[in-house]
Scaffold this motif. Structure first.
Motif, PDB file in Angstrom:
ATOM      1  N   SER A 149      -0.095 -57.579  23.757  1.00 35.58           N
ATOM      2  CA  SER A 149      -0.512 -57.487  24.608  1.00 35.58           C
ATOM      3  C   SER A 149      -2.069 -56.972  24.200  1.00 35.58           C
ATOM      4  O   SER A 149      -3.090 -56.427  25.787  1.00 35.58           O
ATOM      5  CB  SER A 149       0.390 -56.331  25.369  1.00 35.58           C
ATOM      6  OG  SER A 149       1.300 -57.059  25.431  1.00 35.58           O
ATOM      7  N   ALA A 150      -2.355 -56.909  23.705  1.00 40.78           N
ATOM      8  CA  ALA A 150      -4.108 -56.165  23.078  1.00 40.78           C
ATOM      9  C   ALA A 150      -4.328 -57.488  23.211  1.00 40.78           C
ATOM     10  O   ALA A 150      -6.321 -57.407  24.457  1.00 40.78           O
ATOM     11  CB  ALA A 150      -3.701 -55.614  21.238  1.00 40.78           C
ATOM     12  N   LEU A 151      -4.497 -58.921  23.344  1.00 39.16           N
ATOM     13  CA  LEU A 151      -5.297 -59.763  23.892  1.00 39.16           C
ATOM     14  C   LEU A 151      -5.353 -59.646  25.368  1.00 39.16           C
ATOM     15  O   LEU A 151      -6.198 -60.211  26.457  1.00 39.16           O
ATOM     16  CB  LEU A 151      -5.088 -61.269  23.501  1.00 39.16           C
ATOM     17  CG  LEU A 151      -4.679 -61.444  21.624  1.00 39.16           C
ATOM     18  CD1 LEU A 151      -3.331 -62.229  21.488  1.00 39.16           C
ATOM     19  CD2 LEU A 151      -5.492 -60.919  21.819  1.00 39.16           C
ATOM     20  N   GLU A 152      -3.831 -59.643  25.962  1.00 40.34           N
ATOM     21  CA  GLU A 152      -4.372 -59.853  28.133  1.00 40.34           C
ATOM     22  C   GLU A 152      -4.596 -58.560  27.969  1.00 40.34           C
ATOM     23  O   GLU A 152      -5.466 -58.551  29.326  1.00 40.34           O
ATOM     24  CB  GLU A 152      -2.227 -59.363  28.138  1.00 40.34           C
ATOM     25  CG  GLU A 152      -2.814 -59.766  29.759  1.00 40.34           C
ATOM     26  CD  GLU A 152      -1.171 -59.808  30.017  1.00 40.34           C
ATOM     27  OE1 GLU A 152      -0.836 -60.640  29.980  1.00 40.34           O
ATOM     28  OE2 GLU A 152      -0.263 -59.126  30.000  1.00 40.34           O
ATOM     29  N   ASN A 153      -4.537 -57.310  27.595  1.00 35.15           N
ATOM     30  CA  ASN A 153      -5.304 -55.854  28.300  1.00 35.15           C
ATOM     31  C   ASN A 153      -7.061 -55.657  27.205  1.00 35.15           C
ATOM     32  O   ASN A 153      -7.748 -55.154  28.214  1.00 35.15           O
ATOM     33  CB  ASN A 153      -5.025 -55.044  27.438  1.00 35.15           C
ATOM     34  CG  ASN A 153      -3.403 -54.795  27.927  1.00 35.15           C
ATOM     35  OD1 ASN A 153      -2.873 -55.028  29.344  1.00 35.15           O
ATOM     36  ND2 ASN A 153      -2.454 -54.080  27.367  1.00 35.15           N
ATOM     37  N   ALA A 154      -7.536 -56.524  26.549  1.00 32.29           N
ATOM     38  CA  ALA A 154      -9.171 -56.852  26.611  1.00 32.29           C
ATOM     39  C   ALA A 154      -9.833 -56.733  27.579  1.00 32.29           C
ATOM     40  O   ALA A 154      -9.100 -57.850  28.891  1.00 32.29           O
ATOM     41  CB  ALA A 154      -8.937 -58.246  24.802  1.00 32.29           C
ATOM     42  N   ILE A 213     -20.669 -63.558  21.631  1.00 30.14           N
ATOM     43  CA  ILE A 213     -19.199 -64.273  21.086  1.00 30.14           C
ATOM     44  C   ILE A 213     -18.617 -63.976  19.639  1.00 30.14           C
ATOM     45  O   ILE A 213     -19.274 -63.692  18.559  1.00 30.14           O
ATOM     46  CB  ILE A 213     -19.302 -65.826  21.246  1.00 30.14           C
ATOM     47  CG1 ILE A 213     -19.930 -66.868  22.056  1.00 30.14           C
ATOM     48  CG2 ILE A 213     -17.677 -66.651  20.702  1.00 30.14           C
ATOM     49  CD1 ILE A 213     -20.347 -67.691  22.165  1.00 30.14           C
ATOM     50  N   ALA A 214     -17.070 -63.038  20.332  1.00 30.37           N
ATOM     51  CA  ALA A 214     -16.961 -62.150  19.094  1.00 30.37           C
ATOM     52  C   ALA A 214     -15.226 -63.655  18.679  1.00 30.37           C
ATOM     53  O   ALA A 214     -14.812 -64.411  19.062  1.00 30.37           O
ATOM     54  CB  ALA A 214     -15.560 -61.373  19.442  1.00 30.37           C
ATOM     55  N   HIS A 215     -15.650 -64.210  17.015  1.00 31.55           N
ATOM     56  CA  HIS A 215     -15.168 -65.234  16.769  1.00 31.55           C
ATOM     57  C   HIS A 215     -13.540 -64.802  15.007  1.00 31.55           C
ATOM     58  O   HIS A 215     -13.941 -64.743  14.664  1.00 31.55           O
ATOM     59  CB  HIS A 215     -16.093 -66.578  15.660  1.00 31.55           C
ATOM     60  CG  HIS A 215     -15.184 -67.404  15.601  1.00 31.55           C
ATOM     61  ND1 HIS A 215     -15.714 -68.557  15.430  1.00 31.55           N
ATOM     62  CD2 HIS A 215     -13.573 -68.408  15.650  1.00 31.55           C
ATOM     63  CE1 HIS A 215     -14.563 -69.961  14.780  1.00 31.55           C
ATOM     64  NE2 HIS A 215     -13.138 -69.101  15.116  1.00 31.55           N
ATOM     65  N   LEU A 216     -12.356 -64.111  16.027  1.00 34.19           N
ATOM     66  CA  LEU A 216     -11.577 -64.464  14.416  1.00 34.19           C
ATOM     67  C   LEU A 216     -10.664 -65.344  14.165  1.00 34.19           C
ATOM     68  O   LEU A 216     -10.070 -66.124  14.999  1.00 34.19           O
ATOM     69  CB  LEU A 216     -10.987 -63.383  15.224  1.00 34.19           C
ATOM     70  CG  LEU A 216     -11.337 -61.941  16.265  1.00 34.19           C
ATOM     71  CD1 LEU A 216      -9.951 -61.082  16.896  1.00 34.19           C
ATOM     72  CD2 LEU A 216     -11.740 -61.064  15.276  1.00 34.19           C
ATOM     73  N   ARG A 217     -11.098 -66.097  12.795  1.00 33.18           N
ATOM     74  CA  ARG A 217     -10.619 -66.978  12.433  1.00 33.18           C
ATOM     75  C   ARG A 217      -9.074 -66.961  11.820  1.00 33.18           C
ATOM     76  O   ARG A 217      -9.204 -66.297  10.649  1.00 33.18           O
ATOM     77  CB  ARG A 217     -11.437 -67.799  11.416  1.00 33.18           C
ATOM     78  CG  ARG A 217     -12.687 -68.530  11.981  1.00 33.18           C
ATOM     79  CD  ARG A 217     -13.362 -68.459  11.884  1.00 33.18           C
ATOM     80  NE  ARG A 217     -14.214 -67.975  10.968  1.00 33.18           N
ATOM     81  CZ  ARG A 217     -14.762 -68.350  10.080  1.00 33.18           C
ATOM     82  NH1 ARG A 217     -15.413 -69.322   9.514  1.00 33.18           N
ATOM     83  NH2 ARG A 217     -15.551 -67.393   9.425  1.00 33.18           N
ATOM     84  N   LEU A 228      -4.152 -57.191  13.692  1.00 29.13           N
ATOM     85  CA  LEU A 228      -5.395 -57.912  15.169  1.00 29.13           C
ATOM     86  C   LEU A 228      -5.087 -57.140  16.591  1.00 29.13           C
ATOM     87  O   LEU A 228      -6.980 -57.536  16.936  1.00 29.13           O
ATOM     88  CB  LEU A 228      -4.150 -59.813  15.789  1.00 29.13           C
ATOM     89  CG  LEU A 228      -4.928 -59.735  16.380  1.00 29.13           C
ATOM     90  CD1 LEU A 228      -5.885 -60.745  16.729  1.00 29.13           C
ATOM     91  CD2 LEU A 228      -3.773 -60.850  17.437  1.00 29.13           C
ATOM     92  N   PRO A 229      -4.458 -56.480  16.721  1.00 29.51           N
ATOM     93  CA  PRO A 229      -5.133 -55.326  17.891  1.00 29.51           C
ATOM     94  C   PRO A 229      -5.629 -54.558  17.271  1.00 29.51           C
ATOM     95  O   PRO A 229      -6.824 -53.871  18.176  1.00 29.51           O
ATOM     96  CB  PRO A 229      -3.420 -54.709  17.642  1.00 29.51           C
ATOM     97  CG  PRO A 229      -2.505 -54.833  16.853  1.00 29.51           C
ATOM     98  CD  PRO A 229      -2.933 -56.498  16.089  1.00 29.51           C
ATOM     99  N   GLU A 230      -6.069 -54.575  16.440  1.00 30.24           N
ATOM    100  CA  GLU A 230      -7.023 -52.956  15.687  1.00 30.24           C
ATOM    101  C   GLU A 230      -8.393 -54.041  16.072  1.00 30.24           C
ATOM    102  O   GLU A 230      -9.190 -53.350  16.769  1.00 30.24           O
ATOM    103  CB  GLU A 230      -7.135 -52.408  14.527  1.00 30.24           C
ATOM    104  CG  GLU A 230      -8.231 -52.206  13.716  1.00 30.24           C
ATOM    105  CD  GLU A 230      -7.944 -52.107  12.330  1.00 30.24           C
ATOM    106  OE1 GLU A 230      -8.919 -51.987  11.608  1.00 30.24           O
ATOM    107  OE2 GLU A 230      -7.063 -51.697  12.151  1.00 30.24           O
ATOM    108  N   ALA A 231      -8.352 -54.893  15.578  1.00 34.19           N
ATOM    109  CA  ALA A 231      -9.841 -56.280  15.430  1.00 34.19           C
ATOM    110  C   ALA A 231     -10.416 -55.621  17.438  1.00 34.19           C
ATOM    111  O   ALA A 231     -11.298 -55.696  17.495  1.00 34.19           O
ATOM    112  CB  ALA A 231      -9.655 -56.977  15.307  1.00 34.19           C
ATOM    113  N   VAL A 232      -8.938 -56.292  18.265  1.00 36.28           N
ATOM    114  CA  VAL A 232      -9.746 -56.828  19.336  1.00 36.28           C
ATOM    115  C   VAL A 232      -9.574 -55.637  20.297  1.00 36.28           C
ATOM    116  O   VAL A 232     -10.657 -55.990  21.072  1.00 36.28           O
ATOM    117  CB  VAL A 232      -8.392 -57.383  19.892  1.00 36.28           C
ATOM    118  CG1 VAL A 232      -8.524 -58.087  21.715  1.00 36.28           C
ATOM    119  CG2 VAL A 232      -8.135 -58.607  19.528  1.00 36.28           C
ATOM    120  N   THR A 233      -9.283 -54.612  20.157  1.00 35.86           N
ATOM    121  CA  THR A 233      -9.783 -53.262  20.470  1.00 35.86           C
ATOM    122  C   THR A 233     -10.389 -53.079  20.272  1.00 35.86           C
ATOM    123  O   THR A 233     -11.164 -52.438  21.283  1.00 35.86           O
ATOM    124  CB  THR A 233      -9.126 -51.761  20.080  1.00 35.86           C
ATOM    125  OG1 THR A 233      -7.036 -52.850  20.559  1.00 35.86           O
ATOM    126  CG2 THR A 233      -7.942 -51.143  21.352  1.00 35.86           C
TER     127      THR A 233
END
Length: 278
Positions: free
Chosen positions: A101-106, A14-18, A36-41
């Motif tokens: 969109s990075a969240l949706e595309n993850a 589980i990756a947890h971003l707070r 945010l997109p850097e971390a999610v990607t």
């Protein structure tokens, strides 16, 4: 990696971003839109986790876009350069849109644990997540209308596909605050928890259930649901048939049955990291 707007850790798949600017109500400053997109990607492409959880420190999930982001656009361009500035501003907005969109595309599901206010661009963000959960004190507000603008970084193409269109219109037209109980009633959130601690504990439990399943099967589910949302039933049926013809994994099916008979947790292969393009 260290980030200025949130803390990141990965444990048990589980990756947890707070979000970690509670004194500023976790507003989205310019750094946020890059980080945010850097971390999610990074998590998605390198298969560093099986599920991503977004939460926030402090009273509110987020107050939305920080005013400094508006100042980096073209709102104050001189009249004689209006059209040229507008073209540049369009690209500025598209860059902001790409953050969510990075969240949706993850490749992994993204779960949002929401307490207190989710205002303005915060609604754009949570609309791009796979599932939303709230504490009893949570509320949601399409605040942009109240300050004289139309929300532009993700709310409208997504919100009306999550909740009934009439409610999406009412939220947008009135900029009213929708409390957690009403958000659950209309389908904006999956569940409401009594407290902030209970919210995070409950979401982490759900994330653990997701992480226990085959990553290949889970990412396939996300791909199919997103595709079905934007395509016809016939096209989606064809796509899922093609997907399983290529990626239905017999070893995962076998492992799930063997693990159950042996009364143990199944062990599945992780997704492969994606090769960087040349």
């Amino acid at each position: 990696m260290n980030y200025s707007c949130f803390k990141a850790d990965i444990s048990d798949g589980i990756a947890h971003l707070r979000f970690s600017r509670p004194d500023k109500f976790n507003s989205f400053i310019p750094e946020f839109w890059r980080e945010l997109p850097e971390a999610v990607t990074e998590i998605s492409e390198n298969a560093k986790a099986r599920v991503i959880v977004l939460s926030a420190e402090g009273k509110h999930f987020t107050a939305g876009m920080d005013i400094s982001v508006f100042m980096s656009g073209a709102l104050d361009a001189p009249p004689e350069n209006r059209e040229v500035a507008a073209e540049a501003f369009r690209h500025h907005v598209k860059a902001l849109q790409a953050t969510f969109s990075a969240l949706e595309n993850a490749r992994q599901p993204v779960l949002a644990a929401i307490q207190g206010g989710t205002i303005g661009a915060g609604v754009d963000l949570v609309s791009a997540c796979d599932c939303r959960y709230a504490s009893a004190d949570a509320f949601f507000c399409v605040q942009e209308t109240a300050i004289g603008m139309t929300a532009d970084v993700g709310t409208f193409p997504r919100l009306a596909k999550i909740i009934p269109e009439g409610w999406a219109r009412q939220m947008a037209y009135t900029a009213e605050r929708i409390p957690a109980a009403k958000a659950k009633e209309i389908g904006l959130v999956n569940e409401v928890f009594d407290s902030h601690d209970g919210l995070l504990s409950g979401v982490m439990e759900i994330a653990g259930k997701i992480a226990a399943h085959s990553p290949l099967a889970v990412t396939g589910c996300k791909q199919m649901i997103n595709y079905a949302r934007d395509h016809s039933t016939a096209d989606t049926l064809d796509y899922i048939a093609l997907w399983n013809a290529a990626m239905l994994r017999a070893d995962d099916i076998k492992e799930s049955y063997i693990a159950k008979s042996e009364k143990r947790d199944p062990a599945f292969d992780e997704l492969k990291p994606l090769k960087k393009s040349l």
